[in-house]
Design a protein around this motif. Structure first.
Motif, PDB file in Angstrom:
ATOM      1  N   SER A  50      23.658 -23.970 -50.157  1.00 29.35           N
ATOM      2  CA  SER A  50      23.981 -25.178 -49.383  1.00 29.35           C
ATOM      3  C   SER A  50      23.054 -25.352 -48.182  1.00 29.35           C
ATOM      4  O   SER A  50      23.260 -26.269 -47.381  1.00 29.35           O
ATOM      5  CB  SER A  50      25.434 -25.117 -48.883  1.00 29.35           C
ATOM      6  OG  SER A  50      26.333 -25.407 -49.920  1.00 29.35           O
ATOM      7  N   GLU A  53      21.712 -28.936 -47.830  1.00 28.35           N
ATOM      8  CA  GLU A  53      22.690 -29.872 -47.284  1.00 28.35           C
ATOM      9  C   GLU A  53      22.853 -29.677 -45.779  1.00 28.35           C
ATOM     10  O   GLU A  53      22.972 -30.652 -45.022  1.00 28.35           O
ATOM     11  CB  GLU A  53      24.050 -29.682 -47.975  1.00 28.35           C
ATOM     12  CG  GLU A  53      24.112 -30.213 -49.395  1.00 28.35           C
ATOM     13  CD  GLU A  53      23.703 -29.191 -50.434  1.00 28.35           C
ATOM     14  OE1 GLU A  53      23.961 -29.406 -51.622  1.00 28.35           O
ATOM     15  OE2 GLU A  53      23.099 -28.173 -50.055  1.00 28.35           O
ATOM     16  N   ASN A  72      25.915 -36.945 -47.758  1.00 32.11           N
ATOM     17  CA  ASN A  72      25.229 -35.810 -48.362  1.00 32.11           C
ATOM     18  C   ASN A  72      26.223 -34.719 -48.742  1.00 32.11           C
ATOM     19  O   ASN A  72      26.166 -34.160 -49.838  1.00 32.11           O
ATOM     20  CB  ASN A  72      24.183 -35.267 -47.378  1.00 32.11           C
ATOM     21  CG  ASN A  72      23.366 -34.132 -47.960  1.00 32.11           C
ATOM     22  OD1 ASN A  72      23.221 -34.010 -49.168  1.00 32.11           O
ATOM     23  ND2 ASN A  72      22.836 -33.300 -47.095  1.00 32.11           N
ATOM     24  N   SER A  76      27.190 -34.225 -52.571  1.00 31.67           N
ATOM     25  CA  SER A  76      26.749 -32.947 -53.137  1.00 31.67           C
ATOM     26  C   SER A  76      27.904 -32.230 -53.821  1.00 31.67           C
ATOM     27  O   SER A  76      27.728 -31.612 -54.876  1.00 31.67           O
ATOM     28  CB  SER A  76      26.144 -32.058 -52.043  1.00 31.67           C
ATOM     29  OG  SER A  76      24.925 -32.588 -51.579  1.00 31.67           O
ATOM     30  N   ASN A  80      27.803 -31.184 -57.584  1.00 33.07           N
ATOM     31  CA  ASN A  80      27.959 -29.775 -57.948  1.00 33.07           C
ATOM     32  C   ASN A  80      28.962 -29.599 -59.087  1.00 33.07           C
ATOM     33  O   ASN A  80      28.743 -28.817 -60.017  1.00 33.07           O
ATOM     34  CB  ASN A  80      28.416 -28.957 -56.741  1.00 33.07           C
ATOM     35  CG  ASN A  80      27.310 -28.728 -55.731  1.00 33.07           C
ATOM     36  OD1 ASN A  80      26.130 -28.929 -56.032  1.00 33.07           O
ATOM     37  ND2 ASN A  80      27.672 -28.325 -54.529  1.00 33.07           N
ATOM     38  N   ALA A 218      22.195 -36.635 -52.033  1.00 37.06           N
ATOM     39  CA  ALA A 218      23.193 -35.678 -52.525  1.00 37.06           C
ATOM     40  C   ALA A 218      22.727 -34.973 -53.791  1.00 37.06           C
ATOM     41  O   ALA A 218      22.808 -33.747 -53.905  1.00 37.06           O
ATOM     42  CB  ALA A 218      24.513 -36.395 -52.776  1.00 37.06           C
ATOM     43  N   THR A 221      19.680 -32.603 -52.922  1.00 36.28           N
ATOM     44  CA  THR A 221      20.004 -31.353 -52.244  1.00 36.28           C
ATOM     45  C   THR A 221      20.871 -30.437 -53.103  1.00 36.28           C
ATOM     46  O   THR A 221      21.067 -29.269 -52.759  1.00 36.28           O
ATOM     47  CB  THR A 221      20.728 -31.623 -50.906  1.00 36.28           C
ATOM     48  OG1 THR A 221      21.868 -32.456 -51.140  1.00 36.28           O
ATOM     49  CG2 THR A 221      19.800 -32.301 -49.913  1.00 36.28           C
ATOM     50  N   SER A 222      21.390 -30.957 -54.220  1.00 38.80           N
ATOM     51  CA  SER A 222      22.169 -30.123 -55.145  1.00 38.80           C
ATOM     52  C   SER A 222      21.289 -29.456 -56.201  1.00 38.80           C
ATOM     53  O   SER A 222      21.770 -28.620 -56.975  1.00 38.80           O
ATOM     54  CB  SER A 222      23.245 -30.958 -55.857  1.00 38.80           C
ATOM     55  OG  SER A 222      24.260 -31.340 -54.960  1.00 38.80           O
ATOM     56  N   SER A 248      29.449 -23.207 -52.530  1.00 41.06           N
ATOM     57  CA  SER A 248      28.662 -24.308 -51.980  1.00 41.06           C
ATOM     58  C   SER A 248      29.554 -25.453 -51.514  1.00 41.06           C
ATOM     59  O   SER A 248      29.366 -26.005 -50.420  1.00 41.06           O
ATOM     60  CB  SER A 248      27.663 -24.810 -53.022  1.00 41.06           C
ATOM     61  OG  SER A 248      26.925 -25.910 -52.530  1.00 41.06           O
ATOM     62  N   ASN A 249      30.542 -25.826 -52.322  1.00 39.35           N
ATOM     63  CA  ASN A 249      31.428 -26.931 -51.948  1.00 39.35           C
ATOM     64  C   ASN A 249      32.280 -26.581 -50.734  1.00 39.35           C
ATOM     65  O   ASN A 249      32.551 -27.441 -49.885  1.00 39.35           O
ATOM     66  CB  ASN A 249      32.326 -27.304 -53.127  1.00 39.35           C
ATOM     67  CG  ASN A 249      31.603 -28.134 -54.171  1.00 39.35           C
ATOM     68  OD1 ASN A 249      30.379 -28.144 -54.221  1.00 39.35           O
ATOM     69  ND2 ASN A 249      32.343 -28.827 -55.003  1.00 39.35           N
ATOM     70  N   ASN A 252      29.946 -26.898 -47.814  1.00 36.07           N
ATOM     71  CA  ASN A 252      29.665 -28.312 -47.538  1.00 36.07           C
ATOM     72  C   ASN A 252      30.813 -28.962 -46.779  1.00 36.07           C
ATOM     73  O   ASN A 252      30.610 -29.690 -45.799  1.00 36.07           O
ATOM     74  CB  ASN A 252      29.433 -29.077 -48.842  1.00 36.07           C
ATOM     75  CG  ASN A 252      28.105 -28.745 -49.489  1.00 36.07           C
ATOM     76  OD1 ASN A 252      27.217 -28.189 -48.856  1.00 36.07           O
ATOM     77  ND2 ASN A 252      27.976 -29.073 -50.755  1.00 36.07           N
TER      78      ASN A 252
END
Length: 329
Positions: A50, A53, A72, A76, A80, A218, A221-222, A248-249, A252
């Motif tokens: 990440s 992001e 973003n 993302s 994802n 988005a 960057t993913s 990652s989520n 974010n």
């Protein structure tokens, strides 16, 4: 418009390359410094993907475009789950064995709900950003403490996958540090170029920076998550694929949005809650249901379930592109 488009394309290419180097260097450095493979899989690799992001959103907020930062982060998360996890599952069904990921999924659910409560007011202010960052810090500290106390399952599947991944990219401590530093520096440079191009395109088409953040930026960057997930899939490291997406989520939602809000309060219109957050939450719930299993069904994401996630992503992205074409949003 040609120069901004070239800036976005060039910025994305450099961003993906530098992000991969940053994650490789950070993971190898952490291993050389004695961090357990389980923590590297949970925090360094999962959160490290990440980094694009984070840098893009921080720069966007600092330059007066907090809408791009929010778009973003949320965009993302949608990419994802829909593009990356869904596509990987279509290629090869994913079996979920890691108990650590099963514990992370409810945390991601709580963080998703918390983000909605903050959006309801129309503005994510600095204090709310601080709360998000504190929540992330608490999660990281608890994860580290649990790992050191051995409370996590010793033979967790995520740990085994991470060990395989580290073995595939062996390097000295010095090389790891250099690669981490170079990757981070190029992340900042490429993010600046990307943000400038994205804002210029948004202004040229007459759409909000939120829309551009939810679409072009988005997905771009993913791409590091996509690259790392496909790499893990080739080694049949299924839990690392899901661990990358969940970690990652989570980063974010808490870290990227939190930092951007601390830098500059984020205006979040009602459409963010009714449109973007709803699709993000729905995909998060489906991912959790598929991964955790139900009524005795083992946790796995099969091809049909993967196709459902991909279809949701395509439908959402198609709608957002139509907004760009109409000059709305």
């Amino acid at each position: 418009m040609l120069l901004p488009a070239l800036a976005v394309i060039g910025g994305l290419i450099l961003l993906v390359w530098s992000a991969e180097r940053f994650v490789e260097g950070a993971a190898a450095t952490s291993a050389r410094l004695g961090l357990s493979p389980l923590l590297i899989g949970m925090l360094v690799i999962g959160f490290g993907t990440s980094a694009p992001e984070l840098t893009v959103s921080a720069l966007a907020a600092g330059q007066g475009n907090p809408g791009l930062a929010l778009g973003n982060a949320f965009g993302s998360n949608i990419a994802n789950i829909g593009l990356i996890l869904g596509l990987v599952a279509v290629i090869s069904p994913l079996a979920v064995h890691s108990s650590v990921i099963r514990r992370e999924l409810p945390v991601l659910g709580v963080a998703t709900v918390a983000s909605a409560l903050m959006i309801v007011g129309g503005v994510i202010n600095r204090w709310e950003g601080v709360l998000l960052l504190l929540a992330l810090l608490v999660f990281m500290v608890v994860s580290i403490v649990q790992s050191r106390r051995g409370s996590a399952v010793p033979a967790d599947a995520l740990e085994a996958d991470t060990e395989t991944e580290l073995a595939a990219h062996p390097m000295t401590l010095r090389k790891g540090l250099v690669l981490t530093a170079v990757g981070l520096a190029l992340l900042v440079v490429s993010s600046r170029v990307l943000v400038w191009g994205a804002v210029a395109i948004a202004q040229g088409f007459g759409v909000s920076d939120l829309i551009i953040g939810l679409t072009v930026v988005a997905v771009g960057t993913s791409l590091p998550e996509l690259a790392s997930s496909l790499s893990a899939l080739r080694r049949r490291e299924h839990d690392l694929v899901l661990g990358n997406v969940v970690g990652s989520n989570l980063f974010n939602t808490l870290g990227v949005v939190g930092l951007a809000a601390v830098i500059a309060p984020i205006d979040a219109g009602v459409e963010v809650l009714q449109r973007d957050w709803v699709i993000m939450a729905a995909m998060t719930v489906l991912m959790a249901i598929f991964a955790l299993g139900w009524r005795g069904r083992p946790g796995r994401i099969n091809r049909v379930e993967g196709a459902v996630l991909v279809a949701m992503f395509i439908a959402y992205t198609g709608y957002m592109i139509s907004l760009v074409a109409q000059g709305g949003g």
